[in-house]
Design a protein around this motif. Structure first.
Motif, PDB file in Angstrom:
ATOM      1  N   TRP A 305       0.551  -1.601  -0.131  1.00  0.00           N
ATOM      2  CA  TRP A 305      -0.456   0.064   0.493  1.00  0.00           C
ATOM      3  C   TRP A 305       0.515   1.220   0.259  1.00  0.00           C
ATOM      4  O   TRP A 305       1.823   1.076   1.637  1.00  0.00           O
ATOM      5  CB  TRP A 305      -0.821   0.101   1.184  1.00  0.00           C
ATOM      6  CG  TRP A 305      -2.297  -0.971   1.233  1.00  0.00           C
ATOM      7  CD1 TRP A 305      -2.064  -2.220   1.814  1.00  0.00           C
ATOM      8  CD2 TRP A 305      -2.900  -0.851   1.205  1.00  0.00           C
ATOM      9  NE1 TRP A 305      -2.927  -2.940   1.296  1.00  0.00           N
ATOM     10  CE2 TRP A 305      -3.936  -2.098   1.081  1.00  0.00           C
ATOM     11  CE3 TRP A 305      -4.111  -0.060   0.022  1.00  0.00           C
ATOM     12  CZ2 TRP A 305      -5.446  -2.475   0.587  1.00  0.00           C
ATOM     13  CZ3 TRP A 305      -5.562  -0.151  -0.487  1.00  0.00           C
ATOM     14  CH2 TRP A 305      -5.902  -1.148  -0.277  1.00  0.00           C
ATOM     15  N   ILE A 306       0.692   2.532  -1.108  1.00  0.00           N
ATOM     16  CA  ILE A 306       1.126   3.451  -0.751  1.00  0.00           C
ATOM     17  C   ILE A 306      -0.070   4.791  -0.113  1.00  0.00           C
ATOM     18  O   ILE A 306      -1.350   4.573  -1.086  1.00  0.00           O
ATOM     19  CB  ILE A 306       1.760   3.396  -2.397  1.00  0.00           C
ATOM     20  CG1 ILE A 306       2.620   5.026  -2.434  1.00  0.00           C
ATOM     21  CG2 ILE A 306       1.038   3.816  -3.370  1.00  0.00           C
ATOM     22  CD1 ILE A 306       3.490   5.827  -3.256  1.00  0.00           C
ATOM     23  N   PHE A 307       0.490   5.397   0.635  1.00  0.00           N
ATOM     24  CA  PHE A 307      -0.079   6.599   1.245  1.00  0.00           C
ATOM     25  C   PHE A 307       0.769   8.006   1.062  1.00  0.00           C
ATOM     26  O   PHE A 307       1.711   7.928   1.247  1.00  0.00           O
ATOM     27  CB  PHE A 307       0.005   6.494   2.439  1.00  0.00           C
ATOM     28  CG  PHE A 307      -0.881   5.722   2.941  1.00  0.00           C
ATOM     29  CD1 PHE A 307      -2.706   5.209   3.653  1.00  0.00           C
ATOM     30  CD2 PHE A 307      -0.654   4.246   3.425  1.00  0.00           C
ATOM     31  CE1 PHE A 307      -3.133   4.141   3.916  1.00  0.00           C
ATOM     32  CE2 PHE A 307      -1.302   3.021   3.331  1.00  0.00           C
ATOM     33  CZ  PHE A 307      -2.531   3.100   3.435  1.00  0.00           C
ATOM     34  N   LEU A 308       0.179   9.264   0.964  1.00  0.00           N
ATOM     35  CA  LEU A 308       0.672  10.174   0.047  1.00  0.00           C
ATOM     36  C   LEU A 308       0.150  10.902   0.836  1.00  0.00           C
ATOM     37  O   LEU A 308      -1.379  11.109   2.083  1.00  0.00           O
ATOM     38  CB  LEU A 308       0.263  10.437  -0.973  1.00  0.00           C
ATOM     39  CG  LEU A 308       0.784   9.875  -2.716  1.00  0.00           C
ATOM     40  CD1 LEU A 308      -0.425  10.329  -3.594  1.00  0.00           C
ATOM     41  CD2 LEU A 308       2.358   9.501  -2.226  1.00  0.00           C
ATOM     42  N   ARG A 309       1.219  12.164   1.755  1.00  0.00           N
ATOM     43  CA  ARG A 309       0.359  13.069   2.455  1.00  0.00           C
ATOM     44  C   ARG A 309       2.130  14.170   2.488  1.00  0.00           C
ATOM     45  O   ARG A 309       2.590  13.954   2.779  1.00  0.00           O
ATOM     46  CB  ARG A 309       0.729  12.319   4.085  1.00  0.00           C
ATOM     47  CG  ARG A 309       0.396  13.834   4.937  1.00  0.00           C
ATOM     48  CD  ARG A 309       0.434  13.933   6.620  1.00  0.00           C
ATOM     49  NE  ARG A 309      -0.123  12.055   6.765  1.00  0.00           N
ATOM     50  CZ  ARG A 309      -0.123  11.608   8.135  1.00  0.00           C
ATOM     51  NH1 ARG A 309       0.955  12.262   9.131  1.00  0.00           N
ATOM     52  NH2 ARG A 309      -0.315  10.625   8.033  1.00  0.00           N
ATOM     53  N   GLY A 310       1.108  15.735   1.556  1.00  0.00           N
ATOM     54  CA  GLY A 310       2.333  16.721   1.447  1.00  0.00           C
ATOM     55  C   GLY A 310       3.211  15.918   1.000  1.00  0.00           C
ATOM     56  O   GLY A 310       2.553  14.895  -0.330  1.00  0.00           O
ATOM     57  N   PRO A 311       4.295  16.296   1.079  1.00  0.00           N
ATOM     58  CA  PRO A 311       5.643  15.790   0.493  1.00  0.00           C
ATOM     59  C   PRO A 311       6.044  14.226   0.356  1.00  0.00           C
ATOM     60  O   PRO A 311       6.999  14.621   0.160  1.00  0.00           O
ATOM     61  CB  PRO A 311       5.973  16.664   0.468  1.00  0.00           C
ATOM     62  CG  PRO A 311       6.802  17.268   1.958  1.00  0.00           C
ATOM     63  CD  PRO A 311       4.389  17.020   2.166  1.00  0.00           C
ATOM     64  N   VAL A 312       4.920  13.972   1.381  1.00  0.00           N
ATOM     65  CA  VAL A 312       5.674  12.267   2.161  1.00  0.00           C
ATOM     66  C   VAL A 312       4.809  11.355   1.218  1.00  0.00           C
ATOM     67  O   VAL A 312       3.681  11.458   1.372  1.00  0.00           O
ATOM     68  CB  VAL A 312       5.382  12.568   3.764  1.00  0.00           C
ATOM     69  CG1 VAL A 312       5.930  10.778   4.133  1.00  0.00           C
ATOM     70  CG2 VAL A 312       6.655  13.421   3.992  1.00  0.00           C
TER      71      VAL A 312
END
Length: 417
Positions: A305-312
């Motif tokens: 699974w991949i999660f995005l939050r802002g630049p991370v």
């Protein structure tokens, strides 16, 4: 309910939930935590390697997680979650094939058959697996219930490892069944993630509410032993002091299973554990996933699974026991090479990354462990248990931890009554 003080040992989500329930009903509560911070396995911190704040692990909630949402409402943090579209996008890493599952779409029948209709390559006979899952006994694994095939590899396997932190070959079917039942019956399948961080959503606001209610919180207080009488706990021994428990005092033990087993003789607890590996990469600029969402399931590789939050960009690998001996540098290289094409950053150099290994992220959620999950009540009349490893009927998730804290508070109230 009688007076006295309730001592809650453990300030993870289960302990925080118990303390909130008890203090909200007017009880005097003291919270003891061995570490220097609250939250346990659900917290955020500033990582110096990548220069930003990250979670120690990625956690996904659903709109069907009513206990977690009620907890957030109580501490004034309902607005701290980010809601995605009620869909679960997937991509197969070797082929690049993409698909989306909408488990909450339509009426009951359409929700029940969504994976069969929406996963490419799934077949009508796969629907029989849902029948077997609904009838699963305590000894049945997910693979035995749902069977092998395309639907298993493209939907059930990534969902099983995400929910149960175990591969379908060993994961208990009944735990997956009960989660899917809540989603299918209610249709509430919207994914929810912490907007700023797990601590900002679940921990810091809870501590603020407890402070207003006069709950004393002591950090760095590792419980060394519990002095037990014939039918009750009579004293708590900490490294620097001993707390005697009066006839009106109570104890909520909200610690990991191996710690609880060391404190209480002959307590049955799940013995084996499962690991999770998370990788956090700081990008030069926020990335985008296909479809514009901020999470995606991955098949055919190491990353799940991949999660995005802002630049991370954060990657989660559950049931990760085979990865624990690999170096952080090797894992970061492997995981970045898998997700860079998904993010459209194939030509970009590998960014700064942080690998976080949780060797005992959850108890091993296999059929054998189900029989070793104790209830909240114990044979000591003033002592109850809390923790996602207790017999909540749910997997070891945020929802399970919070429900266990509520159940412990209810069990204590019932005994006092």
């Amino acid at each position: 309910m009688s007076g006295g003080t309730v001592h809650v040992v453990g300030a993870g989500l289960a302990g925080l939930a118990a303390a909130l329930s008890l203090s909200g009903s007017g009880r005097s509560v003291v919270l003891h935590e061995a570490a220097g911070h609250a939250g346990g396995r659900c917290r955020s911190y500033l990582d110096s390697t990548i220069g930003c704040r990250i979670d120690n692990g990625n956690h996904l909630l659903l709109s069907a997680n009513h206990a977690a949402l009620a907890y957030l409402s109580e501490i004034g943090a309902s607005g701290s979650l980010t809601a995605s579209a009620p869909t679960f996008p997937f991509q197969d890493l070797p082929s690049g094939l993409q698909w989306t599952v909408r488990p909450g779409e339509g009426g009951l029948w359409r929700r029940l058959t969504a994976p069969m209709r929406q996963v490419p390559g799934a077949r009508a006979p796969d629907a029989l697996g849902m029948v077997r899952l609904a009838m699963a006994g305590r000894e049945t694994t997910v693979m035995q219930a749902l069977g092998p095939g395309v639907l298993m590899e493209r939907f059930w396997r990534p969902m099983t490892v995400a929910i149960l932190n175990a591969e379908p070959e060993i994961a208990a079917a009944r735990l997956l069944r009960d989660v899917m039942r809540e989603v299918i019956v209610t249709g509430e399948a919207t994914p929810l993630t912490a907007r700023d961080g797990l601590s900002e959503s679940f921990v810091d606001p809870a501590l603020a509410v407890l402070a207003v209610r006069g709950v004393r919180v002591g950090f760095g207080r590792r419980l060394r032993s519990i002095e037990l009488g014939a039918d009750r706990a009579v004293a708590l021994h900490f490294p620097t002091d001993t707390v005697d428990l009066s006839s009106e005092d109570w104890l909520v033990l909200a610690v990991p299973p191996q710690v609880a087993a060391g404190l209480l003789p002959d307590l049955p607890v799940p013995e084996a554990a499962s690991a999770i590996v998370n990788a956090h990469f700081r990008l030069d600029a926020p990335a985008r996933l296909s479809g514009g969402g901020h999470l995606m399931g991955l098949t055919g590789g190491t990353a799940q699974w991949i999660f995005l939050r802002g630049p991370v960009a954060s990657v989660t690998v559950s049931a990760a026991e085979t990865l624990l001996d690999r170096s952080g540098e090797e894992l970061a290289s492997t995981l970045w090479s898998e997700i860079a094409p998904v993010l459209g950053l194939l030509a970009a150099p590998q960014p700064p990354g942080r690998i976080v290994k949780e060797k005992r992220a959850t108890f091993r959620q296999d059929p054998r462990s189900l029989s070793r999950r104790p209830p909240a009540r114990t044979s000591w009349r003033n002592l109850v248990l809390a923790g996602d490893w207790t017999d909540t009927g749910l997997p070891a998730t945020i929802e399970g931890a919070i429900r266990s804290g509520r159940q412990a508070a209810d069990a204590l109230s019932g005994r006092a009554g």
